[in-house]
Design a protein around this motif. Structure first.
Motif, PDB file in Angstrom:
ATOM      1  N   ARG A  60       0.835  -1.207   0.000  1.00  0.00           N
ATOM      2  CA  ARG A  60       0.000   0.000   0.000  1.00  0.00           C
ATOM      3  C   ARG A  60       0.869   1.257   0.000  1.00  0.00           C
ATOM      4  O   ARG A  60       0.550   2.233  -0.667  1.00  0.00           O
ATOM      5  CB  ARG A  60      -0.934  -0.009   1.214  1.00  0.00           C
ATOM      6  CG  ARG A  60      -2.028  -1.060   1.133  1.00  0.00           C
ATOM      7  CD  ARG A  60      -2.816  -1.153   2.440  1.00  0.00           C
ATOM      8  NE  ARG A  60      -3.657  -2.328   2.490  1.00  0.00           N
ATOM      9  CZ  ARG A  60      -4.911  -2.371   2.049  1.00  0.00           C
ATOM     10  NH1 ARG A  60      -5.472  -1.308   1.528  1.00  0.00           N
ATOM     11  NH2 ARG A  60      -5.609  -3.484   2.137  1.00  0.00           N
ATOM     12  N   GLU A  61       1.975   1.195   0.753  1.00  0.00           N
ATOM     13  CA  GLU A  61       2.862   2.352   0.847  1.00  0.00           C
ATOM     14  C   GLU A  61       3.601   2.604  -0.473  1.00  0.00           C
ATOM     15  O   GLU A  61       3.703   3.748  -0.930  1.00  0.00           O
ATOM     16  CB  GLU A  61       3.881   2.105   1.963  1.00  0.00           C
ATOM     17  CG  GLU A  61       4.876   3.217   2.178  1.00  0.00           C
ATOM     18  CD  GLU A  61       5.905   2.835   3.234  1.00  0.00           C
ATOM     19  OE1 GLU A  61       7.107   3.010   2.958  1.00  0.00           O
ATOM     20  OE2 GLU A  61       5.506   2.359   4.317  1.00  0.00           O
ATOM     21  N   LEU A  62       4.109   1.546  -1.113  1.00  0.00           N
ATOM     22  CA  LEU A  62       4.929   1.707  -2.313  1.00  0.00           C
ATOM     23  C   LEU A  62       4.119   1.787  -3.605  1.00  0.00           C
ATOM     24  O   LEU A  62       4.471   2.531  -4.519  1.00  0.00           O
ATOM     25  CB  LEU A  62       5.935   0.548  -2.420  1.00  0.00           C
ATOM     26  CG  LEU A  62       6.974   0.453  -1.308  1.00  0.00           C
ATOM     27  CD1 LEU A  62       7.748  -0.850  -1.423  1.00  0.00           C
ATOM     28  CD2 LEU A  62       7.925   1.645  -1.375  1.00  0.00           C
ATOM     29  N   PHE A  63       3.048   0.978  -3.697  1.00  0.00           N
ATOM     30  CA  PHE A  63       2.301   0.880  -4.942  1.00  0.00           C
ATOM     31  C   PHE A  63       0.887   1.445  -4.853  1.00  0.00           C
ATOM     32  O   PHE A  63       0.188   1.547  -5.855  1.00  0.00           O
ATOM     33  CB  PHE A  63       2.240  -0.575  -5.424  1.00  0.00           C
ATOM     34  CG  PHE A  63       3.592  -1.220  -5.570  1.00  0.00           C
ATOM     35  CD1 PHE A  63       4.519  -0.739  -6.485  1.00  0.00           C
ATOM     36  CD2 PHE A  63       3.944  -2.301  -4.789  1.00  0.00           C
ATOM     37  CE1 PHE A  63       5.763  -1.331  -6.625  1.00  0.00           C
ATOM     38  CE2 PHE A  63       5.185  -2.900  -4.910  1.00  0.00           C
ATOM     39  CZ  PHE A  63       6.101  -2.412  -5.826  1.00  0.00           C
ATOM     40  N   GLY A  64       0.419   1.760  -3.644  1.00  0.00           N
ATOM     41  CA  GLY A  64      -0.911   2.332  -3.474  1.00  0.00           C
ATOM     42  C   GLY A  64      -2.053   1.354  -3.636  1.00  0.00           C
ATOM     43  O   GLY A  64      -3.197   1.764  -3.837  1.00  0.00           O
ATOM     44  N   ILE A  65      -1.762   0.059  -3.547  1.00  0.00           N
ATOM     45  CA  ILE A  65      -2.803  -0.974  -3.692  1.00  0.00           C
ATOM     46  C   ILE A  65      -2.582  -2.051  -2.634  1.00  0.00           C
ATOM     47  O   ILE A  65      -1.471  -2.227  -2.146  1.00  0.00           O
ATOM     48  CB  ILE A  65      -2.790  -1.621  -5.100  1.00  0.00           C
ATOM     49  CG1 ILE A  65      -1.389  -2.180  -5.430  1.00  0.00           C
ATOM     50  CG2 ILE A  65      -3.266  -0.662  -6.160  1.00  0.00           C
ATOM     51  CD1 ILE A  65      -1.314  -2.954  -6.729  1.00  0.00           C
ATOM     52  N   PRO A  66      -3.654  -2.804  -2.276  1.00  0.00           N
ATOM     53  CA  PRO A  66      -3.458  -3.920  -1.340  1.00  0.00           C
ATOM     54  C   PRO A  66      -2.673  -5.056  -2.002  1.00  0.00           C
ATOM     55  O   PRO A  66      -2.606  -5.147  -3.228  1.00  0.00           O
ATOM     56  CB  PRO A  66      -4.884  -4.352  -0.993  1.00  0.00           C
ATOM     57  CG  PRO A  66      -5.769  -3.751  -2.011  1.00  0.00           C
ATOM     58  CD  PRO A  66      -5.049  -2.600  -2.627  1.00  0.00           C
ATOM     59  N   LEU A  67      -2.096  -5.900  -1.194  1.00  0.00           N
ATOM     60  CA  LEU A  67      -1.242  -6.978  -1.686  1.00  0.00           C
ATOM     61  C   LEU A  67      -1.968  -7.907  -2.650  1.00  0.00           C
ATOM     62  O   LEU A  67      -1.385  -8.349  -3.639  1.00  0.00           O
ATOM     63  CB  LEU A  67      -0.693  -7.783  -0.495  1.00  0.00           C
ATOM     64  CG  LEU A  67       0.296  -8.905  -0.817  1.00  0.00           C
ATOM     65  CD1 LEU A  67       1.549  -8.349  -1.470  1.00  0.00           C
ATOM     66  CD2 LEU A  67       0.650  -9.674   0.438  1.00  0.00           C
ATOM     67  N   GLU A  68      -3.247  -8.212  -2.381  1.00  0.00           N
ATOM     68  CA  GLU A  68      -3.969  -9.151  -3.256  1.00  0.00           C
ATOM     69  C   GLU A  68      -4.212  -8.593  -4.653  1.00  0.00           C
ATOM     70  O   GLU A  68      -4.462  -9.339  -5.592  1.00  0.00           O
ATOM     71  CB  GLU A  68      -5.283  -9.637  -2.629  1.00  0.00           C
ATOM     72  CG  GLU A  68      -6.297  -8.570  -2.351  1.00  0.00           C
ATOM     73  CD  GLU A  68      -6.246  -8.040  -0.929  1.00  0.00           C
ATOM     74  OE1 GLU A  68      -7.118  -7.224  -0.597  1.00  0.00           O
ATOM     75  OE2 GLU A  68      -5.348  -8.420  -0.169  1.00  0.00           O
ATOM     76  N   GLU A  69      -4.109  -7.270  -4.824  1.00  0.00           N
ATOM     77  CA  GLU A  69      -4.285  -6.665  -6.146  1.00  0.00           C
ATOM     78  C   GLU A  69      -2.960  -6.416  -6.852  1.00  0.00           C
ATOM     79  O   GLU A  69      -2.937  -5.979  -8.006  1.00  0.00           O
ATOM     80  CB  GLU A  69      -5.042  -5.342  -6.020  1.00  0.00           C
ATOM     81  CG  GLU A  69      -6.478  -5.499  -5.557  1.00  0.00           C
ATOM     82  CD  GLU A  69      -7.187  -4.160  -5.362  1.00  0.00           C
ATOM     83  OE1 GLU A  69      -6.664  -3.132  -5.843  1.00  0.00           O
ATOM     84  OE2 GLU A  69      -8.251  -4.160  -4.722  1.00  0.00           O
ATOM     85  N   ALA A  70      -1.850  -6.693  -6.180  1.00  0.00           N
ATOM     86  CA  ALA A  70      -0.526  -6.449  -6.760  1.00  0.00           C
ATOM     87  C   ALA A  70      -0.224  -7.469  -7.844  1.00  0.00           C
ATOM     88  O   ALA A  70      -0.704  -8.611  -7.808  1.00  0.00           O
ATOM     89  CB  ALA A  70       0.535  -6.510  -5.670  1.00  0.00           C
ATOM     90  N   SER A  71       0.590  -7.040  -8.819  1.00  0.00           N
ATOM     91  CA  SER A  71       1.001  -7.955  -9.892  1.00  0.00           C
ATOM     92  C   SER A  71       2.004  -8.962  -9.330  1.00  0.00           C
ATOM     93  O   SER A  71       2.523  -8.799  -8.225  1.00  0.00           O
ATOM     94  CB  SER A  71       1.643  -7.166 -11.035  1.00  0.00           C
ATOM     95  OG  SER A  71       2.883  -6.611 -10.611  1.00  0.00           O
ATOM     96  N   ILE A  72       2.285  -9.982 -10.107  1.00  0.00           N
ATOM     97  CA  ILE A  72       3.252 -11.004  -9.684  1.00  0.00           C
ATOM     98  C   ILE A  72       4.617 -10.354  -9.438  1.00  0.00           C
ATOM     99  O   ILE A  72       5.284 -10.656  -8.443  1.00  0.00           O
ATOM    100  CB  ILE A  72       3.383 -12.106 -10.769  1.00  0.00           C
ATOM    101  CG1 ILE A  72       2.040 -12.765 -11.043  1.00  0.00           C
ATOM    102  CG2 ILE A  72       4.439 -13.122 -10.382  1.00  0.00           C
ATOM    103  CD1 ILE A  72       1.549 -13.699  -9.993  1.00  0.00           C
TER     104      ILE A  72
END
Length: 197
Positions: free
Chosen positions: A158-170
């Motif tokens: 959330r801090e680095l990419f602005g999204i929750p972990l489950e929505e992060a890319s591989i």
């Protein structure tokens, strides 16, 4: 001519035992009655026979010692904690956001997608238990350690990419795993109070 009453023939029950057995067998084979609990973990590959044992020197401040005793108590660096308290203690230890001297040492590392970051990559959580520790207590602690790492990665995502972990890319998830690897050392159980003969 007087008609006599017709007799109703009896039911042949000779095959009912076979049918019951087949139905019982069918339900036994198709029903899942086990309730698996624990963690899905993949064991490391077998050690080659010619490999030497290597002693790894870990800085004392980089190790969080977690003990699960016979009574189900959890001790983190000799401090009595609950399961929820253990998760918070692990998060505080691994992140060490205030650069405290009593928590894991932070170093600057470079990662894909995010560049240079201050992380505690050399930290180790040493998990031990007594010989008589209940399996359910031990698994609960392992689950809590895994949840702590997932929460750390989610916070950083959330801090680095602005999204929750489950929505992060591989690729983003791999970077987070590389930043905060799950360094858990499971030691052999200890037997206290008994002397060697």
């Amino acid at each position: 001519m007087a008609r006599g009453k017709k007799k109703i023939p009896g039911i042949n029950g000779s095959s009912s035992a076979d049918i019951s057995f087949i139905l019982l067998l069918f339900f036994l084979l198709t029903t899942s009655m086990g309730s698996d609990s624990g963690l899905a973990r993949q064991l490391p590959p077998a050690v080659p026979p010619d490999q030497q044992d290597v002693a790894i020197d870990v800085n004392r401040r980089n190790m969080l010692r977690v003990l699960v005793n016979t009574r189900g108590q959890i001790l983190a660096n000799s401090e009595d904690v609950t399961l929820e308290g253990l998760r918070e203690k692990v998060i505080e230890f691994v992140l060490n956001e205030n650069d405290r001297e009593d928590l894991a040492e932070r170093t600057v590392e470079t990662f894909d997608l995010v560049g240079a970051q201050k992380v505690t990559k050399n930290h180790v959580i040493s998990l031990t238990n007594d010989v008589d520790t209940r399996y359910s207590d031990y698994i609960s602690v392992q689950n809590e350690l895994t949840k702590a790492y997932m929460e750390i990665r989610d916070r950083k995502c959330r801090e680095l990419f602005g999204i929750p972990l489950e929505e992060a890319s591989i690729a983003q998830q791999e970077v987070l795993i590389d930043m905060y690897p799950q360094n858990i050392s499971e030691a052999n159980p200890k037997e206290y109070g008994k002397k060697d003969k």
